[in-house]
Scaffold this active site. Structure first.
Site, short mmCIF file in Angstrom:
data_model
loop_
_atom_site.label_atom_id
_atom_site.label_comp_id
_atom_site.label_asym_id
_atom_site.label_seq_id
_atom_site.Cartn_x
_atom_site.Cartn_y
_atom_site.Cartn_z
N CYS A 63 9.93 26.38 39.96
CA CYS A 63 10.70 26.15 38.74
C CYS A 63 9.83 25.81 37.54
O CYS A 63 10.33 25.61 36.44
CB CYS A 63 11.70 25.02 38.96
SG CYS A 63 12.88 25.33 40.29
N HIS A 64 8.52 25.72 37.74
CA HIS A 64 7.65 25.33 36.63
C HIS A 64 7.27 26.53 35.78
O HIS A 64 7.18 27.66 36.26
CB HIS A 64 6.38 24.67 37.17
CG HIS A 64 6.64 23.28 37.68
ND1 HIS A 64 5.63 22.44 38.05
CD2 HIS A 64 7.78 22.60 37.88
CE1 HIS A 64 6.14 21.29 38.47
NE2 HIS A 64 7.43 21.38 38.38
#
Length: 407
Positions: free
Chosen positions: A346-347
């Site tokens: 998710c980064h």
């Protein structure tokens, strides 16, 4: 998951358990009605929904009255900060320095618009939040402390109970209210989770991290009694006690409930299996290191979830050739049908961004060490027989000078 796939990115998402999929399919056929309807089909959908709420509550040893269904972890985490800032405008918020973006970014946005003051507590060198340093950052204006239970990149287990104890002691001493939140997305299905033992006010639950569908829940202590603040993000039909408008996704929530029940039943066996797989993998990875290279396993000297190994491949000073980058190594392994992560899925991977996993930045691991870092995570369907092939591929691709972009 196809038989030829070697999937070792369980921290990003897990495959849906076949029993969970069967429950979802049955609910699609049998619990299709609106659970707010007064009709018999509506009653059946409501019963399905409340059974799921009970199952979710049981996996964290909570009351079903304290469970609010959401779309997933991002919404749950955002609701916590939204609730705190509605109840305490301008609040001081204290986060660990390695929170998931769905916790860190809303806090940063609130600070930018002047709605909150945000401070980050440092990590110890071993990767867990420094509880003493966090306690020293508390102020009479602090209203929320958020520390994830299991760090999503390193698998390090934070002592959230100790954090909560420090927060409660400070609040009593200063006669103030400070709420405690933990994002348990990476904890459920990997370690026992008990909201009373943790002494938290909010806890985030994410179904797709433990073989369920992509829906979630938020535990709020004393929710129906109004003990802990909660404010709706949007208004409408009054579902979920008026806290989350919109007709509930009954089939997927039934699947979430079943995933929680399966987790409870299989937890001890799953933990033992994952711990053995990770120990075998790390031993083989270190043993097979070629001359001039070595492995650094981050968080090796502290408590970690049994599913996760975050490691860096580094060259010795005497070696002329550096290993390939994390992103390059992930791509090379994917060509071989081996799927791993380079950090949180998710980064941001924006051009020019610091490529180090968030937790390694917080641990102050140098960029040169973090240059070739993989997150290897196992789960219920990982097999020992695949590990030698994976270790051989990692070393072959990590130290090869030929880029996939040129072949």
């Amino acid at each position: 998951m196809t038989s030829h796939t070697l999937y070792f990115d369980y921290n990003a998402t897990t495959p849906v358990d076949s029993t969970v999929a069967a429950v979802i399919t049955e609910a699609l056929a049998e619990a299709w009605a609106n659970p707010s309807s007064a009709s018999p089909p509506g009653h059946k959908a409501r019963a399905t929904l409340e059974k799921a709420r009970q199952q979710v509550a049981e996996v964290i040893h909570a009351s079903p009255q304290d469970i609010l269904f959401t779309s997933g972890g991002t919404e749950s985490n955002y609701m916590v900060q939204h609730a705190v800032l509605c109840a305490f405008p301008g609040a001081h918020i204290l986060l660990s320095d390695a929170e998931h973006p769905s916790v860190a970014l809303p806090a940063e946005e609130a600070m930018i618009r002047g709605a909150a003051t945000v401070v980050r507590a440092p990590l110890c060198a071993s990767g867990e939040v420094d509880v003493a340093a966090l306690a020293a950052l508390l102020t009479p204006d602090t209203r929320l402390v958020s520390v994830m239970l299991v760090q999503n990149e390193s698998g390090v287990v934070n002592d959230v109970a100790a954090v909560a104890a420090a927060v409660r002691a400070y609040a009593r001493q200063h006669g103030t209210v400070i709420l405690v939140h933990t994002d348990a997305a990476q904890a459920i299905g990997k370690i026992p989770v008990d909201v009373d033992a943790l002494d938290v006010d909010y806890l985030t639950i994410v179904g797709h991290k433990f073989y369920g569908p992509r829906v979630g829940a938020l535990y709020v202590r004393g929710l129906r009694a109004g003990q802990t603040p909660l404010s709706p993000l949007f208004l409408g039909g009054g579902q979920e006690g008026g806290y989350r408008a919109g007709t509930e996704n009954t089939p997927m929530l039934a699947g979430l409930g079943e995933a929680c029940q399966q987790t409870q039943t299989r937890l001890d066996a799953d933990i033992q299996r994952m711990r053995m797989r990770i120990a075998q993998f790390e031993a083989a990875l270190q043993h097979q290191a070629p001359d001039g290279y070595r492995v650094i396993i981050h968080g090796a000297n502290t408590m970690r979830a049994p599913s996760t190994s975050l490691f860096s491949i580094v060259a010795d000073a005497s070696t002329d050739s550096s290993p390939v980058s994390s992103r390059e190594l992930v791509a090379r392994l994917a060509v071989r049908g081996i799927y791993v992560g380079a950090g949180s899925a998710c980064h941001s991977s924006a051009a020019g961004a610091d490529a180090r996993p968030t937790v390694l930045r917080a641990m102050q691991v140098p960029a040169a060490v973090a240059h070739c870092t993989l997150r290897f995570s196992v789960g219920r369907y990982s097999r020992t027989k695949n590990l030698p092939q994976v270790v051989e591929a990692i070393w072959t691709e990590a130290v090869s000078s030929v880029s996939t972009s040129s072949v």
